[in-house]
Design a protein around this motif. Structure first.
Motif, PDB file in Angstrom:
ATOM      1  N   UNK A 121       0.824  -1.214   0.000  1.00 48.36           N
ATOM      2  CA  UNK A 121       0.000   0.000   0.000  1.00 48.36           C
ATOM      3  C   UNK A 121       0.856   1.260   0.000  1.00 48.36           C
ATOM      4  N   UNK A 122       1.824   1.315   0.903  1.00 45.41           N
ATOM      5  CA  UNK A 122       2.720   2.463   1.013  1.00 45.41           C
ATOM      6  C   UNK A 122       4.154   1.939   1.053  1.00 45.41           C
ATOM      7  N   UNK A 123       4.853   1.969  -0.082  1.00 44.52           N
ATOM      8  CA  UNK A 123       6.223   1.451  -0.127  1.00 44.52           C
ATOM      9  C   UNK A 123       7.193   2.266   0.735  1.00 44.52           C
ATOM     10  N   UNK A 124       8.220   1.595   1.235  1.00 39.92           N
ATOM     11  CA  UNK A 124       9.276   2.263   1.985  1.00 39.92           C
ATOM     12  C   UNK A 124       9.863   3.384   1.139  1.00 39.92           C
ATOM     13  N   UNK A 125      10.083   4.547   1.758  1.00 32.79           N
ATOM     14  CA  UNK A 125      10.619   5.703   1.054  1.00 32.79           C
ATOM     15  C   UNK A 125       9.556   6.623   0.473  1.00 32.79           C
ATOM     16  N   UNK A 126       8.298   6.179   0.476  1.00 30.72           N
ATOM     17  CA  UNK A 126       7.201   7.013  -0.029  1.00 30.72           C
ATOM     18  C   UNK A 126       6.929   8.162   0.928  1.00 30.72           C
ATOM     19  N   UNK A 127       6.349   9.217   0.385  1.00 24.65           N
ATOM     20  CA  UNK A 127       5.896  10.327   1.218  1.00 24.65           C
ATOM     21  C   UNK A 127       4.380  10.288   1.282  1.00 24.65           C
ATOM     22  N   UNK A 128       3.850  10.355   2.495  1.00 23.82           N
ATOM     23  CA  UNK A 128       2.402  10.427   2.683  1.00 23.82           C
ATOM     24  C   UNK A 128       2.072  11.779   3.304  1.00 23.82           C
ATOM     25  N   UNK A 129       0.851  12.222   3.100  1.00 28.35           N
ATOM     26  CA  UNK A 129       0.380  13.468   3.687  1.00 28.35           C
ATOM     27  C   UNK A 129      -0.578  13.122   4.815  1.00 28.35           C
ATOM     28  N   UNK A 130      -0.219  13.555   6.019  1.00 19.99           N
ATOM     29  CA  UNK A 130      -1.022  13.260   7.203  1.00 19.99           C
ATOM     30  C   UNK A 130      -1.949  14.427   7.527  1.00 19.99           C
ATOM     31  N   UNK A 131      -3.184  14.089   7.861  1.00 21.14           N
ATOM     32  CA  UNK A 131      -4.158  15.063   8.332  1.00 21.14           C
ATOM     33  C   UNK A 131      -4.215  14.928   9.843  1.00 21.14           C
ATOM     34  N   UNK A 132      -3.803  15.975  10.543  1.00 21.69           N
ATOM     35  CA  UNK A 132      -3.752  15.931  12.000  1.00 21.69           C
ATOM     36  C   UNK A 132      -5.172  16.032  12.542  1.00 21.69           C
ATOM     37  N   UNK A 133      -5.824  14.881  12.543  1.00 22.22           N
ATOM     38  CA  UNK A 133      -7.223  14.807  12.928  1.00 22.22           C
ATOM     39  C   UNK A 133      -7.450  13.501  13.679  1.00 22.22           C
ATOM     40  N   UNK A 134      -8.204  13.545  14.757  1.00 18.14           N
ATOM     41  CA  UNK A 134      -8.483  12.310  15.484  1.00 18.14           C
ATOM     42  C   UNK A 134      -9.581  11.467  14.830  1.00 18.14           C
ATOM     43  N   UNK A 135     -10.067  11.881  13.687  1.00 17.85           N
ATOM     44  CA  UNK A 135     -11.166  11.192  13.023  1.00 17.85           C
ATOM     45  C   UNK A 135     -10.646  10.026  12.179  1.00 17.85           C
ATOM     46  N   UNK A 136     -11.124   8.822  12.471  1.00 19.56           N
ATOM     47  CA  UNK A 136     -10.709   7.634  11.730  1.00 19.56           C
ATOM     48  C   UNK A 136     -11.778   6.567  11.896  1.00 19.56           C
ATOM     49  N   UNK A 137     -11.650   5.508  11.112  1.00 14.08           N
ATOM     50  CA  UNK A 137     -12.547   4.360  11.203  1.00 14.08           C
ATOM     51  C   UNK A 137     -11.737   3.120  10.864  1.00 14.08           C
ATOM     52  N   UNK A 196      -6.711   5.198  21.724  1.00 14.52           N
ATOM     53  CA  UNK A 196      -7.218   6.108  20.689  1.00 14.52           C
ATOM     54  C   UNK A 196      -6.551   7.476  20.803  1.00 14.52           C
ATOM     55  N   UNK A 197      -6.327   7.950  22.020  1.00 10.81           N
ATOM     56  CA  UNK A 197      -5.741   9.284  22.201  1.00 10.81           C
ATOM     57  C   UNK A 197      -4.302   9.363  21.698  1.00 10.81           C
ATOM     58  N   UNK A 198      -3.659   8.224  21.441  1.00  6.33           N
ATOM     59  CA  UNK A 198      -2.279   8.257  20.946  1.00  6.33           C
ATOM     60  C   UNK A 198      -2.206   8.451  19.427  1.00  6.33           C
ATOM     61  N   UNK A 199      -3.345   8.358  18.746  1.00  7.96           N
ATOM     62  CA  UNK A 199      -3.354   8.570  17.295  1.00  7.96           C
ATOM     63  C   UNK A 199      -3.177  10.059  17.017  1.00  7.96           C
ATOM     64  N   UNK A 211      -2.581  11.362  13.681  1.00  7.34           N
ATOM     65  CA  UNK A 211      -3.052  11.814  12.375  1.00  7.34           C
ATOM     66  C   UNK A 211      -3.571  10.636  11.563  1.00  7.34           C
ATOM     67  N   UNK A 212      -4.299  10.949  10.505  1.00  4.90           N
ATOM     68  CA  UNK A 212      -4.729   9.946   9.532  1.00  4.90           C
ATOM     69  C   UNK A 212      -4.095  10.288   8.188  1.00  4.90           C
ATOM     70  N   UNK A 213      -3.901   9.262   7.375  1.00  5.78           N
ATOM     71  CA  UNK A 213      -3.295   9.487   6.059  1.00  5.78           C
ATOM     72  C   UNK A 213      -4.352  10.074   5.137  1.00  5.78           C
ATOM     73  N   UNK A 214      -4.034  11.244   4.596  1.00  7.65           N
ATOM     74  CA  UNK A 214      -4.924  11.927   3.665  1.00  7.65           C
ATOM     75  C   UNK A 214      -4.592  11.518   2.235  1.00  7.65           C
ATOM     76  N   UNK A 215      -3.277  11.401   1.962  1.00  6.59           N
ATOM     77  CA  UNK A 215      -2.828  11.031   0.634  1.00  6.59           C
ATOM     78  C   UNK A 215      -1.568  10.212   0.750  1.00  6.59           C
ATOM     79  N   UNK A 216      -1.377   9.129   0.044  1.00  5.61           N
ATOM     80  CA  UNK A 216      -2.375   8.561  -0.857  1.00  5.61           C
ATOM     81  C   UNK A 216      -3.502   7.944  -0.044  1.00  5.61           C
ATOM     82  N   UNK A 217      -4.697   7.953  -0.596  1.00  7.14           N
ATOM     83  CA  UNK A 217      -5.830   7.433   0.152  1.00  7.14           C
ATOM     84  C   UNK A 217      -5.699   5.918   0.255  1.00  7.14           C
ATOM     85  N   UNK A 218      -6.030   5.372   1.433  1.00  4.97           N
ATOM     86  CA  UNK A 218      -5.884   3.918   1.650  1.00  4.97           C
ATOM     87  C   UNK A 218      -6.847   3.106   0.827  1.00  4.97           C
TER      88      UNK A 218
END
Length: 164
Positions: A48-64, A152-155, A157-164
């Protein structure tokens, strides 16, 4: 037509300078409180996310369940990227490498099950206020099978891009 002294010397008009400073301040605020790039330093989320890739994190506690999230590893405090597979109250198990949540097999087309067949785990119930996280590269990932469910409080951010 006469030019002002400021324009002749190439100085930036005050109005443009103010706009530039405001834009830079907005970008800095966005970076600090909303978005953060992360270079993935391990192969635990492949393919899904290869080593060395850059992801964009959304600093949000919202996830599922199914979301990719970042948190500090309970093992070495490094910023870590994993997939939430179960939430509080759900039971998690592996039966011959297949993920089973609450007694139902969960399809995971992004996991190469042939590399981890013969794997059994659980069942364990995710405690209140926690989530169970796994790397997509199950044979190489250090995750909730090793350090347990994470609060849960330790999360962070969630990955915004690339979308999972």
């Amino acid at each position: 037509m006469a030019h002002s002294t400021i324009e002749k010397h190439g100085a930036i008009p005050l109005r443009v300078a103010v706009v530039l400073v405001c834009c830079l301040a907005a970008l800095l605020a966005l970076r600090i409180w909303v978005l953060e790039p992360l270079i993935v330093a391990s192969d635990s989320m492949e393919p899904t996310v290869p080593e060395g890739s850059t992801v964009l994190l959304l600093k949000s506690p919202s996830f599922e369940a199914g979301s990719l999230v970042s948190f500090r590893s309970p093992i070495d405090d490094a910023l870590t990227l994993k997939r939430v597979v179960a939430v509080a109250g759900q039971t998690v198990a592996f039966e011959d490498a297949l993920l089973v949540i609450d007694g139902r097999e969960i399809p995971e087309p992004f996991v190469d099950h042939s590399r981890i067949d013969g794997t059994y785990f659980g069942p364990v119930t995710v405690p209140a206020g926690h989530v169970f996280v796994l790397g997509d590269n199950r044979g190489r990932s250090i995750d909730s099978r090793d350090f347990g469910a994470i609060p849960v409080h330790s999360i962070e951010a969630t990955v915004l891009w690339p979308s999972p």
